[in-house]
Design a protein around this motif. Structure first.
Motif, short mmCIF file in Angstrom:
data_model
loop_
_atom_site.label_atom_id
_atom_site.label_comp_id
_atom_site.label_asym_id
_atom_site.label_seq_id
_atom_site.Cartn_x
_atom_site.Cartn_y
_atom_site.Cartn_z
N PHE A 271 48.93 27.38 27.97
CA PHE A 271 47.87 26.43 28.31
C PHE A 271 46.55 26.87 27.69
O PHE A 271 46.35 28.04 27.37
CB PHE A 271 47.73 26.26 29.83
N THR A 272 45.66 25.90 27.51
CA THR A 272 44.30 26.15 27.05
C THR A 272 43.37 25.97 28.25
O THR A 272 43.55 25.02 29.03
CB THR A 272 43.91 25.18 25.94
N TYR A 273 42.42 26.86 28.41
CA TYR A 273 41.62 26.85 29.64
C TYR A 273 40.17 27.24 29.38
O TYR A 273 39.83 27.80 28.33
CB TYR A 273 42.22 27.85 30.65
N MET A 274 39.31 26.92 30.35
CA MET A 274 37.97 27.48 30.42
C MET A 274 38.00 28.61 31.43
O MET A 274 38.50 28.43 32.55
CB MET A 274 36.96 26.43 30.89
N GLY A 275 37.48 29.76 31.04
CA GLY A 275 37.38 30.89 31.95
C GLY A 275 35.94 31.14 32.33
O GLY A 275 35.01 30.80 31.58
N PHE A 276 35.72 31.75 33.48
CA PHE A 276 34.38 31.93 34.02
C PHE A 276 34.17 33.36 34.50
O PHE A 276 35.02 33.91 35.22
CB PHE A 276 34.15 30.97 35.19
N ASN A 277 33.04 33.94 34.15
CA ASN A 277 32.68 35.26 34.63
C ASN A 277 31.96 35.12 35.96
O ASN A 277 30.78 34.76 36.01
CB ASN A 277 31.78 35.96 33.61
N VAL A 278 32.66 35.42 37.04
CA VAL A 278 32.11 35.15 38.37
C VAL A 278 31.06 36.16 38.79
O VAL A 278 30.43 35.99 39.84
CB VAL A 278 33.23 35.08 39.43
N THR A 311 49.07 18.04 26.68
CA THR A 311 48.91 17.13 27.81
C THR A 311 47.94 17.69 28.84
O THR A 311 47.75 18.91 28.93
CB THR A 311 50.26 16.85 28.46
N PRO A 312 47.28 16.83 29.66
CA PRO A 312 46.29 17.32 30.62
C PRO A 312 46.85 18.41 31.52
O PRO A 312 47.96 18.30 32.05
CB PRO A 312 45.94 16.06 31.42
N GLY A 313 46.09 19.47 31.70
CA GLY A 313 46.50 20.57 32.55
C GLY A 313 46.02 20.38 33.97
O GLY A 313 45.24 19.50 34.27
N LYS A 314 46.50 21.26 34.84
CA LYS A 314 46.10 21.18 36.24
C LYS A 314 45.80 22.57 36.79
O LYS A 314 44.69 22.85 37.19
CB LYS A 314 47.18 20.48 37.06
N THR A 315 46.81 23.44 36.82
CA THR A 315 46.65 24.78 37.35
C THR A 315 47.32 25.78 36.41
O THR A 315 48.03 25.38 35.48
CB THR A 315 47.28 24.92 38.75
N PRO A 316 47.15 27.09 36.65
CA PRO A 316 47.81 28.09 35.80
C PRO A 316 49.33 28.12 35.95
O PRO A 316 49.99 28.83 35.17
CB PRO A 316 47.19 29.41 36.25
N LEU A 485 42.68 23.19 30.98
CA LEU A 485 42.34 21.95 30.28
C LEU A 485 43.59 21.17 29.85
O LEU A 485 43.74 20.00 30.18
CB LEU A 485 41.49 22.27 29.05
N VAL A 486 44.47 21.84 29.11
CA VAL A 486 45.69 21.17 28.63
C VAL A 486 46.86 22.15 28.65
O VAL A 486 46.68 23.36 28.51
CB VAL A 486 45.53 20.61 27.19
N GLU A 487 48.05 21.61 28.85
CA GLU A 487 49.28 22.37 28.65
C GLU A 487 49.71 22.18 27.21
O GLU A 487 49.76 21.06 26.70
CB GLU A 487 50.37 21.89 29.61
N GLN A 488 50.00 23.28 26.55
CA GLN A 488 50.22 23.25 25.11
C GLN A 488 51.64 22.84 24.74
O GLN A 488 52.61 23.20 25.41
CB GLN A 488 49.95 24.64 24.52
#
Length: 519
Positions: A271-278, A311-316, A485-488
């Motif tokens: 999957f492609t994702y946005m990651g965040f430094n908390v 395709t649209p992603g949802k969770t890891p 974001l999306v499942e590859q």
């Protein structure tokens, strides 16, 4: 802009060089097949040392250089490799592997149980900072009753362990000079590294003593061509014979009707994702991350940027995973909710400059990604435009893979766009979300998630494991540690005359050792 122009010129020069060298390969004599296959990859391996490698090229090409105790087949099931057979104790705490006799390394030295012990001791050695050390931390003892037997003792059961036993085995002493070994590796695989040139090419030569038989083609040349479009153009022109994901969806239309090429398109395991430094002062505010999630139109990203390929992603937890459940939810695209959550958290435009602020701190941050995947750059620009529209001050930073990867591992980025492949088992989330996980680039820490990750490993009951991973996936999504974001999809494209290659959804190119191209 200068950096991008120089990179483009370098890529073009490389393609010219390939053409000048007759990239299609020489004749294989009377066999009717060529004696080389040329493939193009997106990034340099940086190291082929399986203890230290941490990118797609290192892993994929490394499978041609090394063998593990097992390998994972098309269905991601462990099948014999260097181990002919194995036993697992009823309590899941003892794994005994029976090794294949007569196997040698590329330098002619004998493969024995001592090499297996050495490999796993080195990946567990904290001083080596192995990226995937956490996968093996349950192992407390490794013994070698004889040259062909290895016994692993665990302090707790790990149901995912067999999926990780494909780790490439290195010879004793290889880590004495780990850097040199990474560019001149010695394995037991079907191909040996003949030469390596940084950011340019790796030449692989057939291992004539390979235990599984003679490789079908004498030479595999691996060229690094960073730009997706240029890589595909090199395939169309015949300079290379094989390319695979990542590829830019809009380019695929150019080859769909090309009778000289075969395109394989299967659901991938990434999957492609946005990651965040908390731990970042701005991104650490959950309301900010929630607003970003609300402003992410995943369907639009899938349709427009990825042309429906991904395709649209949802969770890891991927929708194709046995641990997935339809009840898992993510943030729906909703501008009004994004603005409301920011208002409620005190992020308002107090001075009329168009940028929200809170306690004197502007809502400003940088989204980072790498230049080797143009689709991710487009996603970053799209999200930047979306977020600027609701009063955030968002910059986009795009660097070459090596710099981006280093910043990730140093945990110095605020927000980033990247991807994960080889999600063979949801236990892979251990690396990403465990408090001291090697790939926990966002500095995440939650005792409940740590406990669930440990519990998922500790039981062999699939339903129990699924429940733990669903809890983790939902928690990570609710807290916006990741915005998936999306499942590859996994796409490979090759010369129509390539025979013997089998497509693996994981992206493995191991079967190229059995591949050949008609002359």
């Amino acid at each position: 802009m200068k950096r991008k122009l120089v990179a483009a010129l370098l890529v073009c020069a490389m393609c010219t060089s390939l053409a000048a060298c007759g990239g299609g390969g020489d004749s294989g004599g009377d066999s009717g097949y060529r004696d080389e296959i040329n493939i193009a990859v997106d990034v340099d391996a940086e190291t082929y040392n399986p203890i230290l490698t941490n990118n797609t090229t290192g892993n994929r090409v490394g499978q041609l250089i090394f063998n593990g105790l097992v390998r994972l087949d098309e269905e991601q099931v462990a099948v014999p490799a260097l181990a002919e057979d194995w036993d697992i104790s009823e309590d899941g705490l003892t794994y005994t592997f029976y090794l294949r006799e007569g196997v040698t390394f590329h330098d002619g030295s004998e493969f024995t149980s001592a090499d297996v012990k050495y490999t796993f001791d080195e990946i567990l050695n904290e001083e080596n900072n192995a990226p995937y050390r956490n996968r093996y931390v349950a192992i407390t003892d490794i013994s070698c009753p004889d040259d062909l037997t290895v016994v692993f003792t665990l302090d707790s059961a790990n149901s995912a362990l067999m999926a990780y036993m494909d780790l490439g085995i290195i010879p004793e002493g290889a880590m004495d000079d780990a850097a040199s070994f990474g560019t001149a590796p010695v394995g037991t695989g079907p191909y040996a590294v003949d030469s390596y040139t940084l950011n340019s090419e790796t030449v692989l030569k057939a291992n004539e003593d390979y235990w599984e038989g003679d490789p079908a083609t004498e030479t595999i040349n691996v060229y690094v061509i960073n730009d997706n479009s240029t890589r595909l153009a090199s395939l169309e022109s015949g300079d290379v014979d094989f390319v695979c994901s990542p590829l830019t969806a809009s380019d695929l239309e150019l080859v769909e009707n090309n009778d000289e090429l075969v395109m394989n398109d299967v659901p991938g395991l990434g999957f492609t994702y946005m990651g965040f430094n908390v731990t970042d002062p701005v991104i650490g505010d959950l309301a900010v991350r929630q607003a970003i999630a609300y402003m992410t139109d995943k369907q639009n990203i899938s349709d427009v940027i990825y042309s429906g390929m991904d395709t649209p992603g949802k969770t890891p937890v991927l929708s194709s995973s046995w641990a997935y459940d339809e009840s898992l939810t993510d943030y729906e695209y909703d501008t009004a909710k994004a603005e409301a959550v920011l208002d409620e958290a005190g992020w308002v435009d107090s001075d009329g400059d168009g940028i929200r602020d809170k306690d004197g701190t502007p809502l400003a941050f940088t989204v980072s990604t790498h230049s080797d995947d143009t689709s991710r750059f487009q996603v970053a620009e799209y999200i930047q435009n979306q977020l600027n529209g609701i009063g955030m001050d968002v910059d986009v930073e795009v660097t070459e893979w090596a710099s981006f990867s280093e910043a990730l591992t140093q945990r110095s980025l605020q927000v980033w766009i990247a991807g994960w492949l080889n999600q063979l088992d949801p236990d892979r989330m251990y690396d990403m979300f465990y408090s001291d996980g090697a790939s926990n680039y966002g500095n995440f820490s939650d005792p409940e998630i740590d406990a669930a990750l440990n519990a998922g490993r500790a039981t062999a009951d699939e339903a129990e494991r699924a429940a733990q991973y669903q809890f983790i996936a939902q928690s990570v999504t609710d807290n916006v540690w990741y915005n998936v974001l999306v499942e590859q999809a996994y796409i490979s494209i090759h010369d129509k005359d390539l025979e013997g290659y089998t497509v693996y959804p994981s992206g493995s190119i191991y079967t190229l050792w059995q591949a050949k191209i008609a002359d």
